[in-house]
Design a protein around this motif. Sequence first.
Motif, PDB file in Angstrom:
ATOM      1  N   GLN A  65     -69.520  -8.133   2.354  1.00 25.68           N
ATOM      2  CA  GLN A  65     -69.764  -7.364   3.298  1.00 25.68           C
ATOM      3  C   GLN A  65     -71.008  -7.823   4.117  1.00 25.68           C
ATOM      4  N   GLN A  66     -72.119  -8.394   3.195  1.00 23.58           N
ATOM      5  CA  GLN A  66     -73.283  -8.614   3.926  1.00 23.58           C
ATOM      6  C   GLN A  66     -73.252 -10.047   4.641  1.00 23.58           C
ATOM      7  N   LEU A  67     -72.210 -10.601   3.857  1.00 24.67           N
ATOM      8  CA  LEU A  67     -71.954 -12.073   4.510  1.00 24.67           C
ATOM      9  C   LEU A  67     -71.140 -11.862   5.898  1.00 24.67           C
ATOM     10  N   ILE A  68     -70.243 -11.000   5.940  1.00 28.09           N
ATOM     11  CA  ILE A  68     -69.452 -10.853   7.220  1.00 28.09           C
ATOM     12  C   ILE A  68     -70.412 -10.182   8.113  1.00 28.09           C
ATOM     13  N   THR A 107     -72.827 -14.238  13.193  1.00 28.03           N
ATOM     14  CA  THR A 107     -72.754 -13.888  14.680  1.00 28.03           C
ATOM     15  C   THR A 107     -71.570 -14.461  15.221  1.00 28.03           C
ATOM     16  N   PRO A 108     -71.075 -13.972  16.442  1.00 32.63           N
ATOM     17  CA  PRO A 108     -70.043 -14.614  17.082  1.00 32.63           C
ATOM     18  C   PRO A 108     -70.333 -16.241  17.252  1.00 32.63           C
ATOM     19  N   GLU A 109     -71.503 -16.514  17.716  1.00 29.31           N
ATOM     20  CA  GLU A 109     -71.789 -17.760  17.870  1.00 29.31           C
ATOM     21  C   GLU A 109     -71.767 -18.800  16.517  1.00 29.31           C
ATOM     22  N   ALA A 110     -72.198 -18.136  15.277  1.00 22.18           N
ATOM     23  CA  ALA A 110     -72.017 -18.765  14.049  1.00 22.18           C
ATOM     24  C   ALA A 110     -70.540 -18.987  13.755  1.00 22.18           C
ATOM     25  N   CYS A 158     -67.003 -23.083   4.637  1.00 29.00           N
ATOM     26  CA  CYS A 158     -67.063 -22.675   5.974  1.00 29.00           C
ATOM     27  C   CYS A 158     -65.540 -22.046   6.116  1.00 29.00           C
ATOM     28  N   MET A 159     -64.580 -22.653   5.533  1.00 25.39           N
ATOM     29  CA  MET A 159     -63.268 -21.967   5.720  1.00 25.39           C
ATOM     30  C   MET A 159     -63.364 -20.580   4.887  1.00 25.39           C
ATOM     31  N   GLN A 160     -63.947 -20.309   3.836  1.00 27.41           N
ATOM     32  CA  GLN A 160     -63.956 -19.223   3.347  1.00 27.41           C
ATOM     33  C   GLN A 160     -64.580 -17.994   4.053  1.00 27.41           C
ATOM     34  N   ALA A 161     -65.775 -18.622   4.840  1.00 26.29           N
ATOM     35  CA  ALA A 161     -66.511 -17.549   5.735  1.00 26.29           C
ATOM     36  C   ALA A 161     -65.702 -17.295   7.028  1.00 26.29           C
ATOM     37  N   VAL A 162     -65.025 -18.314   7.432  1.00 27.79           N
ATOM     38  CA  VAL A 162     -64.273 -18.056   8.829  1.00 27.79           C
ATOM     39  C   VAL A 162     -62.985 -17.017   8.380  1.00 27.79           C
ATOM     40  N   MET A 163     -62.564 -17.159   7.317  1.00 28.21           N
ATOM     41  CA  MET A 163     -61.441 -16.269   7.009  1.00 28.21           C
ATOM     42  C   MET A 163     -62.037 -14.870   6.594  1.00 28.21           C
ATOM     43  N   LEU A 164     -63.114 -14.827   5.984  1.00 29.15           N
ATOM     44  CA  LEU A 164     -63.610 -13.331   5.770  1.00 29.15           C
ATOM     45  C   LEU A 164     -64.063 -12.711   7.059  1.00 29.15           C
ATOM     46  N   TYR A 165     -64.528 -13.606   8.105  1.00 24.00           N
ATOM     47  CA  TYR A 165     -65.037 -13.024   9.429  1.00 24.00           C
ATOM     48  C   TYR A 165     -63.456 -12.596  10.113  1.00 24.00           C
ATOM     49  N   GLN A 166     -62.736 -13.411  10.111  1.00 24.98           N
ATOM     50  CA  GLN A 166     -61.597 -13.133  10.707  1.00 24.98           C
ATOM     51  C   GLN A 166     -60.991 -11.794  10.255  1.00 24.98           C
ATOM     52  N   SER A 167     -60.884 -11.631   8.944  1.00 23.77           N
ATOM     53  CA  SER A 167     -60.421 -10.246   8.297  1.00 23.77           C
ATOM     54  C   SER A 167     -60.892  -9.072   8.752  1.00 23.77           C
ATOM     55  N   VAL A 168     -62.153  -9.293   9.313  1.00 23.43           N
ATOM     56  CA  VAL A 168     -62.552  -7.893   9.928  1.00 23.43           C
ATOM     57  C   VAL A 168     -62.992  -7.874  11.601  1.00 23.43           C
ATOM     58  N   HIS A 169     -62.940  -9.178  12.149  1.00 24.02           N
ATOM     59  CA  HIS A 169     -63.178  -9.184  13.666  1.00 24.02           C
ATOM     60  C   HIS A 169     -61.913  -9.574  14.422  1.00 24.02           C
ATOM     61  N   ASN A 170     -60.861 -10.370  13.766  1.00 20.23           N
ATOM     62  CA  ASN A 170     -59.748 -10.682  14.647  1.00 20.23           C
ATOM     63  C   ASN A 170     -58.894  -9.817  15.198  1.00 20.23           C
ATOM     64  N   GLU A 171     -59.107  -9.103  16.192  1.00 19.98           N
ATOM     65  CA  GLU A 171     -58.366  -8.007  16.631  1.00 19.98           C
ATOM     66  C   GLU A 171     -56.899  -8.574  17.454  1.00 19.98           C
TER      67      GLU A 171
END
Length: 91
Positions: free
Chosen positions: A4-7, A11-14, A41-54
């Motif tokens: 959760q802290q990672l997600i 930032t959107p730019e990152a 990077c792929m893991q971080a992208v997938m984690l980010y998308q799982s929360v922010h990808n509306e």
Amino acid sequence: MNKQQLIESITPEAYDRLLFAVETGRWPEGTELTKEQRDHCMQAVMLYQSVHNENPQHMSVATDGEIAFKSKAELKQQFVPQQSIDVQELD
């Protein structure tokens, strides 16, 4: 750092930089990623998308954690420009 802290720290730019790196294998500046960097990077992208990808694109992770698949018709509609027909009166 937990998941959760990672997600929350991305930032959107990152996210855009990470996504570019995953898609191209290079950082935006042109430096090539190692396999380990690309995996992280792929893991971080997938984690980010799982929360922010509306509004998930085809083959991306939606907010429910599932991979979004779109039908062929949906993909065609997405890439075909909207056409409007102008009706003109004939005199």
